[in-house]
Motif scaffolding. Sequence first.
Motif, PDB file in Angstrom:
ATOM      1  N   LYS A 170       0.833  -1.195   0.000  1.00  0.00           N
ATOM      2  CA  LYS A 170       0.000   0.000   0.000  1.00  0.00           C
ATOM      3  C   LYS A 170       0.870   1.248   0.000  1.00  0.00           C
ATOM      4  N   THR A 171       0.453   2.231  -0.787  1.00  0.00           N
ATOM      5  CA  THR A 171       1.111   3.528  -0.785  1.00  0.00           C
ATOM      6  C   THR A 171       0.367   4.477   0.140  1.00  0.00           C
ATOM      7  N   LEU A 172       0.949   5.638   0.371  1.00  0.00           N
ATOM      8  CA  LEU A 172       0.368   6.578   1.334  1.00  0.00           C
ATOM      9  C   LEU A 172      -1.059   7.016   0.996  1.00  0.00           C
ATOM     10  N   PRO A 173      -1.352   7.402  -0.262  1.00  0.00           N
ATOM     11  CA  PRO A 173      -2.734   7.815  -0.538  1.00  0.00           C
ATOM     12  C   PRO A 173      -3.761   6.740  -0.236  1.00  0.00           C
ATOM     13  N   VAL A 174      -3.421   5.478  -0.428  1.00  0.00           N
ATOM     14  CA  VAL A 174      -4.361   4.389  -0.131  1.00  0.00           C
ATOM     15  C   VAL A 174      -4.441   4.142   1.362  1.00  0.00           C
ATOM     16  N   ALA A 175      -3.305   4.254   2.045  1.00  0.00           N
ATOM     17  CA  ALA A 175      -3.279   3.979   3.481  1.00  0.00           C
ATOM     18  C   ALA A 175      -4.106   4.975   4.282  1.00  0.00           C
ATOM     19  N   ILE A 176      -4.379   6.136   3.727  1.00  0.00           N
ATOM     20  CA  ILE A 176      -5.200   7.118   4.445  1.00  0.00           C
ATOM     21  C   ILE A 176      -6.584   6.559   4.743  1.00  0.00           C
TER      22      ILE A 176
END
Length: 293
Positions: free
Chosen positions: A240-246
Motif C-alpha cells: 500500500k502507498t500513502l494515498p491508499v493507506a489514508i
Amino acid sequence: MTTTLPARPVIETPRPVPTAPRRRKPRAYKIFRVVALTLTVLLFIAPLVWMFIASLKTNVDIYDASKTVFFTPTLDNYDNVLSRNNYFGFIFNSFWVALLSTLFSLLIGVPAAYAMSRFAMHRSALVVLMARIIPGVSLLVPWYFIFANMRMVGGFGVLILSHMFVALPLIVYIMISYFDSTPLELEEQAQVDGLTHIGAFLRITLPLSVPGLATAGILSFIFSWNNFMFALVLSGANTKTLPVAIFNFVSYASIDWGSLMAAAVVVTVPIMVIALFTQKYIVSGLTAGATKG
C-alpha cells in the motif's frame, strides 16, 4: 610678428530626445490585482492551513465550532499515524514505487522523445498523446484481469508499470519540446569529429538537456507519489502507498478526522518540500524547452 591661434571648434552637445511619459496604471487596476492575488492565495492556502490545524485537534475539538482557532494542540494524531499504523512502511512503498517508475520512464522515454524529435515521428508522438489523454480508470478492469492471471496483483511490479503509464507520456512530451529547441548543428559538428548518432546524443545533447530531464523527472515523481486510483486497485496489504493507506482511518460507522488530517499532512509535506526546493528547475526546464530556438 604675432601668430593667431586657430579657433577651437564648438562641440554641440546633443539635446535629449523627449520621451513619452509613462502611463500610470489606474488605481482601480492595482486594487483589483491585489484583491485577485489575495483571493487566489487564500483559495489554495486555506485548505492546507485547516488541514494542519485539524491534525492538532481531537475529534471532539474538530466538531466544536467554538474551538476553531483557540484550542489545546495535541500530537496524539501523529503518534497514531506514525507509530501505531506503520506509516513509515507506507512512506517507503510510495517512495520506492515513485522512484523506480520515474527512473524506468526516463530510461525509456528520453530516447523515445529524442527519436521522435530528430526523425519527425509525428504519428508516434500522436500515439503517445492519445495514451496521455485516455482516462486511466478505463484501463483498470483489463489491467486487473491481465495482471491477476499473471499473479502480479499486489506486488511492486504492477504498481510500477501502472505508474509508468502516467509518467511515460509526460516525460516524452516534455523532452520532445526540449530536444526540438536544442541546436542540431552541435550534433552535426560532433558527428564530423567522429561521433556516432548515439555518441552525439550521449555526449552532447543529453548533458545540454539536464534542465528538461530534471523537470520531467520531478513532475513524474510527484504524479506517482500522489497517484491513488491505480494503487487502490492493484496494491496489496504489504505494498500500500500513502494515498491508499489514508483510508485506514475511514470506516463504515465513523471517521477519525484527526488521524485522517495528520495522515494527509504526512502525504503532503514531502511533495511541498520537493516543489519548494525544485521550483526554479521546473520553471527553467519548461521555459527553456518552450522558448529556445
